[in-house]
Design a protein around this motif. Structure first.
Motif, short mmCIF file in Angstrom:
data_model
loop_
_atom_site.label_atom_id
_atom_site.label_comp_id
_atom_site.label_asym_id
_atom_site.label_seq_id
_atom_site.Cartn_x
_atom_site.Cartn_y
_atom_site.Cartn_z
N LEU A 8 36.02 6.85 4.47
CA LEU A 8 36.16 6.35 3.45
C LEU A 8 37.66 5.55 3.93
O LEU A 8 37.57 4.77 3.73
CB LEU A 8 37.02 6.93 2.47
CG LEU A 8 36.79 5.81 0.95
CD1 LEU A 8 35.87 4.58 0.99
CD2 LEU A 8 37.46 7.27 -0.26
N GLY A 9 38.79 6.45 4.50
CA GLY A 9 39.83 6.07 4.99
C GLY A 9 40.07 5.07 6.31
O GLY A 9 40.80 3.69 6.60
N GLN A 10 39.55 5.25 7.27
CA GLN A 10 38.86 4.64 8.30
C GLN A 10 38.51 2.85 8.06
O GLN A 10 38.40 1.94 8.36
CB GLN A 10 37.61 4.39 9.48
CG GLN A 10 38.61 6.44 10.05
CD GLN A 10 37.86 6.97 11.44
OE1 GLN A 10 36.37 6.83 11.06
NE2 GLN A 10 38.54 6.73 12.18
N VAL A 11 37.38 2.93 6.98
CA VAL A 11 36.74 1.96 6.66
C VAL A 11 37.59 0.52 6.01
O VAL A 11 37.35 -0.98 5.58
CB VAL A 11 35.42 1.90 5.18
CG1 VAL A 11 35.07 1.43 4.55
CG2 VAL A 11 34.16 2.67 6.05
N PHE A 12 38.41 2.18 4.84
CA PHE A 12 39.51 1.17 4.26
C PHE A 12 40.50 -0.17 5.25
O PHE A 12 40.76 -1.06 5.00
CB PHE A 12 40.14 1.88 3.29
CG PHE A 12 41.07 1.31 2.98
CD1 PHE A 12 41.87 -0.20 1.91
CD2 PHE A 12 43.26 1.57 2.94
CE1 PHE A 12 42.88 -0.56 0.96
CE2 PHE A 12 43.93 0.69 2.30
CZ PHE A 12 44.02 -0.17 1.98
N GLY A 13 41.16 0.91 6.44
CA GLY A 13 41.72 0.65 7.17
C GLY A 13 41.22 -0.83 7.34
O GLY A 13 41.85 -1.42 8.65
N VAL A 14 40.21 -0.11 7.97
CA VAL A 14 39.58 -1.84 9.68
C VAL A 14 38.47 -2.75 8.56
O VAL A 14 39.33 -3.64 9.18
CB VAL A 14 38.46 -0.95 10.07
CG1 VAL A 14 37.18 -2.01 10.63
CG2 VAL A 14 38.33 0.50 11.01
N SER A 15 38.88 -2.66 7.72
CA SER A 15 38.23 -3.54 6.31
C SER A 15 39.71 -4.60 5.95
O SER A 15 39.90 -6.42 5.77
CB SER A 15 37.58 -3.84 5.30
OG SER A 15 38.59 -2.53 4.34
#
Length: 78
Positions: A8-15
């Motif tokens: 979830l943190g990776q998706v947030f960061g990339v987006s």
């Protein structure tokens, strides 16, 4: 139900990074095409027409934005 917080943190960061990049590219494109032409084309006044290279760079920024949006739609549909 278990939440994968790392994913979830990776998706947030990339987006977040991609959103800021696309908005930045679009802003550069707007700035590149925002000057109005004046009768004295040799002028460097704020209202002078942009150079052809600046206009081409602005159009390239718009093309990159459109490509990013098209790729996002492809990822959603596929």
């Amino acid at each position: 139900m278990d939440i994968d917080w790392a994913a979830l943190g990776q998706v947030f960061g990339v987006s977040l990074v991609v959103t800021v990049a696309i908005v930045g590219l679009f802003t550069v494109g707007i700035v590149g095409t925002s000057r109005k032409p004046q009768p004295d084309s040799g002028s460097t006044a704020p209202g002078a027409a942009p150079a052809p290279a600046a206009r081409a760079g602005a159009y390239a920024c718009f093309a990159l934005c459109a490509a990013a949006v098209a790729y996002g739609i492809y990822l959603i549909v596929a």
